[in-house]
Design a protein around this motif. Structure first.
Motif, mmCIF file in Angstrom:
data_model
loop_
_atom_site.group_PDB
_atom_site.id
_atom_site.type_symbol
_atom_site.label_atom_id
_atom_site.label_comp_id
_atom_site.label_asym_id
_atom_site.label_seq_id
_atom_site.Cartn_x
_atom_site.Cartn_y
_atom_site.Cartn_z
ATOM 1 N N HIS A 120 0.943 -1.213 -0.106
ATOM 2 C CA HIS A 120 0.114 -0.103 0.151
ATOM 3 C C HIS A 120 0.785 1.327 0.059
ATOM 4 O O HIS A 120 1.545 1.326 0.902
ATOM 5 C CB HIS A 120 -1.022 0.032 1.441
ATOM 6 C CG HIS A 120 -2.017 -1.168 1.195
ATOM 7 N ND1 HIS A 120 -3.048 -0.798 0.796
ATOM 8 C CD2 HIS A 120 -1.693 -2.261 2.003
ATOM 9 C CE1 HIS A 120 -3.780 -2.110 1.006
ATOM 10 N NE2 HIS A 120 -2.997 -2.915 1.752
ATOM 11 N N CYS A 121 1.032 1.810 -1.202
ATOM 12 C CA CYS A 121 1.697 3.340 -1.221
ATOM 13 C C CYS A 121 0.769 4.284 -0.679
ATOM 14 O O CYS A 121 -0.358 4.206 -0.780
ATOM 15 C CB CYS A 121 2.278 3.506 -2.543
ATOM 16 S SG CYS A 121 3.349 2.435 -2.998
ATOM 17 N N ASN A 122 1.392 5.516 -0.375
ATOM 18 C CA ASN A 122 0.851 6.666 -0.015
ATOM 19 C C ASN A 122 -0.072 6.394 1.030
ATOM 20 O O ASN A 122 -1.313 6.856 1.503
ATOM 21 C CB ASN A 122 -0.005 7.309 -1.193
ATOM 22 C CG ASN A 122 0.773 7.609 -2.144
ATOM 23 O OD1 ASN A 122 1.921 8.274 -2.203
ATOM 24 N ND2 ASN A 122 0.309 7.250 -3.415
ATOM 25 N N CYS A 123 0.404 5.308 2.241
ATOM 26 C CA CYS A 123 -0.413 4.794 3.049
ATOM 27 C C CYS A 123 0.236 5.169 4.480
ATOM 28 O O CYS A 123 1.251 4.188 4.530
ATOM 29 C CB CYS A 123 -0.575 3.462 2.898
ATOM 30 S SG CYS A 123 -1.824 2.706 4.160
ATOM 31 N N SER A 124 0.048 5.881 5.334
ATOM 32 C CA SER A 124 0.775 6.234 6.346
ATOM 33 C C SER A 124 0.104 5.671 7.688
ATOM 34 O O SER A 124 -1.280 5.991 7.977
ATOM 35 C CB SER A 124 0.993 7.970 6.778
ATOM 36 O OG SER A 124 1.229 7.985 7.930
ATOM 37 N N ILE A 125 0.577 4.665 8.261
ATOM 38 C CA ILE A 125 -0.085 4.034 9.503
ATOM 39 C C ILE A 125 -0.002 5.248 10.621
ATOM 40 O O ILE A 125 1.271 5.571 10.959
ATOM 41 C CB ILE A 125 0.987 2.618 9.922
ATOM 42 C CG1 ILE A 125 0.367 1.588 8.866
ATOM 43 C CG2 ILE A 125 0.181 2.368 11.105
ATOM 44 C CD1 ILE A 125 -0.755 1.302 8.354
ATOM 45 N N GLN A 126 -0.947 5.290 11.174
ATOM 46 C CA GLN A 126 -1.133 6.291 12.277
ATOM 47 C C GLN A 126 -1.484 5.724 13.585
ATOM 48 O O GLN A 126 -0.861 6.176 14.515
ATOM 49 C CB GLN A 126 -2.531 7.131 11.922
ATOM 50 C CG GLN A 126 -2.481 7.626 10.401
ATOM 51 C CD GLN A 126 -1.669 9.171 10.547
ATOM 52 O OE1 GLN A 126 -1.554 9.888 11.394
ATOM 53 N NE2 GLN A 126 -0.951 9.092 9.487
ATOM 54 N N GLU A 127 -1.788 4.520 13.674
ATOM 55 C CA GLU A 127 -2.114 3.920 14.907
ATOM 56 C C GLU A 127 -1.954 2.411 15.018
ATOM 57 O O GLU A 127 -2.409 1.784 13.828
ATOM 58 C CB GLU A 127 -3.726 4.176 15.447
ATOM 59 C CG GLU A 127 -3.965 5.506 15.451
ATOM 60 C CD GLU A 127 -5.514 5.766 16.087
ATOM 61 O OE1 GLU A 127 -6.076 4.769 16.102
ATOM 62 O OE2 GLU A 127 -5.876 6.858 15.798
ATOM 63 N N THR A 128 -1.298 1.864 15.997
ATOM 64 C CA THR A 128 -1.238 0.280 16.152
ATOM 65 C C THR A 128 -1.843 -0.050 17.582
ATOM 66 O O THR A 128 -1.516 0.797 18.531
ATOM 67 C CB THR A 128 0.117 -0.203 15.863
ATOM 68 O OG1 THR A 128 0.847 0.434 17.123
ATOM 69 C CG2 THR A 128 0.504 0.250 14.687
ATOM 70 N N LYS A 138 -4.083 1.245 11.859
ATOM 71 C CA LYS A 138 -5.140 2.175 11.196
ATOM 72 C C LYS A 138 -4.368 3.151 10.311
ATOM 73 O O LYS A 138 -3.374 3.657 10.929
ATOM 74 C CB LYS A 138 -5.904 2.804 12.150
ATOM 75 C CG LYS A 138 -7.241 3.444 11.792
ATOM 76 C CD LYS A 138 -8.055 4.356 12.682
ATOM 77 C CE LYS A 138 -8.978 3.302 13.557
ATOM 78 N NZ LYS A 138 -9.948 4.085 14.611
ATOM 79 N N ASP A 139 -4.811 3.506 9.144
ATOM 80 C CA ASP A 139 -3.891 4.311 8.226
ATOM 81 C C ASP A 139 -4.770 5.953 8.369
ATOM 82 O O ASP A 139 -5.675 5.956 9.040
ATOM 83 C CB ASP A 139 -4.043 3.952 6.723
ATOM 84 C CG ASP A 139 -5.189 3.854 6.070
ATOM 85 O OD1 ASP A 139 -6.219 4.458 6.632
ATOM 86 O OD2 ASP A 139 -5.047 3.392 4.926
ATOM 87 N N GLN A 140 -4.141 6.543 7.533
ATOM 88 C CA GLN A 140 -4.582 8.164 7.554
ATOM 89 C C GLN A 140 -6.131 8.306 7.289
ATOM 90 O O GLN A 140 -6.651 9.446 7.622
ATOM 91 C CB GLN A 140 -3.595 9.097 6.857
ATOM 92 C CG GLN A 140 -3.859 9.008 5.100
ATOM 93 C CD GLN A 140 -3.103 7.873 4.629
ATOM 94 O OE1 GLN A 140 -2.455 7.010 5.117
ATOM 95 N NE2 GLN A 140 -2.822 7.928 3.371
ATOM 96 N N ASP A 141 -6.458 7.475 6.406
ATOM 97 C CA ASP A 141 -7.933 7.502 5.914
ATOM 98 C C ASP A 141 -8.989 6.775 6.926
ATOM 99 O O ASP A 141 -10.158 6.773 6.653
ATOM 100 C CB ASP A 141 -8.062 7.048 4.751
ATOM 101 C CG ASP A 141 -7.265 7.710 3.748
ATOM 102 O OD1 ASP A 141 -7.173 8.801 3.858
ATOM 103 O OD2 ASP A 141 -6.779 7.198 2.691
ATOM 104 N N GLY A 142 -8.380 6.133 8.072
ATOM 105 C CA GLY A 142 -9.255 5.486 8.991
ATOM 106 C C GLY A 142 -9.301 4.097 8.666
ATOM 107 O O GLY A 142 -10.300 3.252 9.404
#
Ligand SMILES: Cc1cc2nc3c(=O)[nH]c(=O)nc-3n(C[C@H](O)[C@H](O)[C@H](O)COP(=O)(O)OP(=O)(O)OC[C@H]3O[C@@H](n4cnc5c(N)ncnc54)[C@H](O)[C@@H]3O)c2cc1C
Length: 384
Positions: A120-128, A138-142
């Motif tokens: 998954h490119c352009n996919c920033s993991i925000q939470e684990t 969870k990524d930046q789009d939820g």
């Protein structure tokens, strides 16, 4: 958690050298690998772009990267200069080769896709988080993802380090931070030589990469140094140009980009290897001082070590065993190297100590060789 079949789902945060290498090795053994990368491929990355030959067999045999077709330069010599232009020349005991991160990461990315890694490119993991045996991301789009194993390969400093409340992130102090600047240039330096030119509060590496006459020029300095001089251009004029070699290079080379690539908030503090059950590799596990030219090989080596643990333990082990055995091997392999690099860096950067170090080392090629060897390993794929 029992990893009873090879249907395990491995999530990797970060698709740099460590994350991509691990993803390839595990996917080739039948593991379901999903890799999350906040950027895209190909793209330029801040790095000196000199790869020590200790990862040569790994790249060519394990990952099947072809050096010949890209005509990558073999680098065997080191030149170090002091702020005032005093020089030290040495043969590199093992040597290395030059390759841009633009090309290297792209080659690994293609290999990962061919090996069946889901990227998954352009996919920033925000939470684990970990609930029972499962990791949740969870990524930046939820968007949410679940996995049986989660590996942190997020590089030197990431939003996910903040989320995980990692010590180095919380305790990092502005005053101890470094910045780095990189250009691609065309210049006249010998293609088989890596140069390390010192200046007040920093050093600049120059070495050949792929492409005719193309070199990477990359320097590291303190955030304070930049603040003192207001801008990169001013700092280069006022500080870097005091080294006669750097002045000549800056004045006579062709700079291929309009603007340099820059990063800030680099720090070399120790890091936890495992946080919230996430095992870290590459710079996320610990960063070696760039003057040793070895961080990329450490990223490859750690990915290889961890892939062996994951693949060997698939049928009969559990997460804790993988963590313990990886931690033990990582510490045995890298702790001395990291400590030596911290000490060596103290010799450079200040005018007086650099001059003394260069005078001393000029008289003792054996000591020079020993010091270089302290921060490097052997070809780890041939001699594990
Ligand atoms: C100035 C400087 C010069 C250097 N020169 C050299 C050299 O000449 N030779 C050498 O061997 N080493 C060098 N290094 C070190 C080398 O660059 C690193 O050791 C190497 O890049 C580590 O690889 P990595 O995979 O751990 O991290 P990276 O290559 O940085 O990859 C981490 C990836 O994670 C991604 N990411 C981060 N957070 C998230 C998130 N939340 N979600 C999804 N993705 C995320 C990032 O976008 C990035 O692609 C240098 C370092 C510096 C600072």
């Amino acid at each position: 958690m029992s990893l009873e079949n090879n249907n395990i789902r491995l999530a990797i945060i970060g698709g740099g050298l460590a994350g991509l290498s691990l993803s390839i090795l595990c996917a080739q053994k039948g593991v379901n690998v999903v890799l999350f990368e906040k950027g895209n491929y190909p793209s330029h990355k801040l790095c000196g772009e000199y790869v020590s030959l200790e990862s040569w067999s790994f790249l060519t045999q394990a990952l099947k990267i072809d050096r010949e077709s890209h005509q990558l330069p073999h680098i065997k010599k080191l030149v170090v200069s002091s702020h005032t232009g005093k020089t030290l020349e040495a043969e590199l005991p093992l040597g290395g080769f030059g390759i841009s991160r633009y090309l290297l990461d792209q080659l690994l990315y293609q290999k990962a896709l061919e090996s069946g890694v889901k990227i998954h490119c352009n996919c920033s993991i925000q939470e684990t988080s970990k609930q029972g045996p499962e990791f949740h991301l969870k990524d930046q789009d939820g968007q949410s993802y679940t996995a049986d194993l989660c590996i942190g390969a997020q590089g030197k400093r990431s939003n996910i380090d903040k989320w995980l409340q990692r010590d180095f992130f919380i305790k990092s102090k502005e005053k101890n931070n470094y910045i780095a600047v990189k250009y691609h240039i065309q210049t006249t330096q010998e293609p088989d030589t890596i140069a390390l030119h010192n200046f007040d509060d920093g050093y600049c590496g120059i070495s050949k990469i792929e492409g005719q006459n193309t070199y990477c020029l990359c320097y590291l300095t303190t955030a304070k140094n930049l603040k003192r001089h207001g801008s990169i251009e001013q700092m280069e004029q006022d500080v870097l140009h005091k080294n006669p070699f750097l002045k000549k290079i800056f004045q006579e080379s062709i700079f291929l980009w309009e603007k340099p690539l820059t990063i800030s908030q680099i720090n070399f503090s120790e890091k936890e290897l495992i946080k919230n059950d996430i095992i870290c590799i590459g710079d996320a596990a610990g960063m070696i001082q760039p003057l040793c030219g070895n961080g990329m090989s450490m990223a490859f080596h750690a990915a290889y070590m961890l892939s062996e643990k994951i693949n060997n333990h698939l049928y009969n082990s559990n997460l804790q065993k993988i963590q313990q055995s990886f931690q033990k091997e990582w510490q045995a392999t890298f702790t001395t190297r990291l400590k030596s690099a911290r000490l060596i860096e103290k010799l450079f950067g200040k005018k007086w100590s650099t001059n003394i170090a260069i005078s001393l080392l000029r008289k003792s090629p054996l000591l020079t060789k020993k010091i270089i060897q302290l921060t490097h390993g052997k070809d780890f794929f041939l001699q594990p």
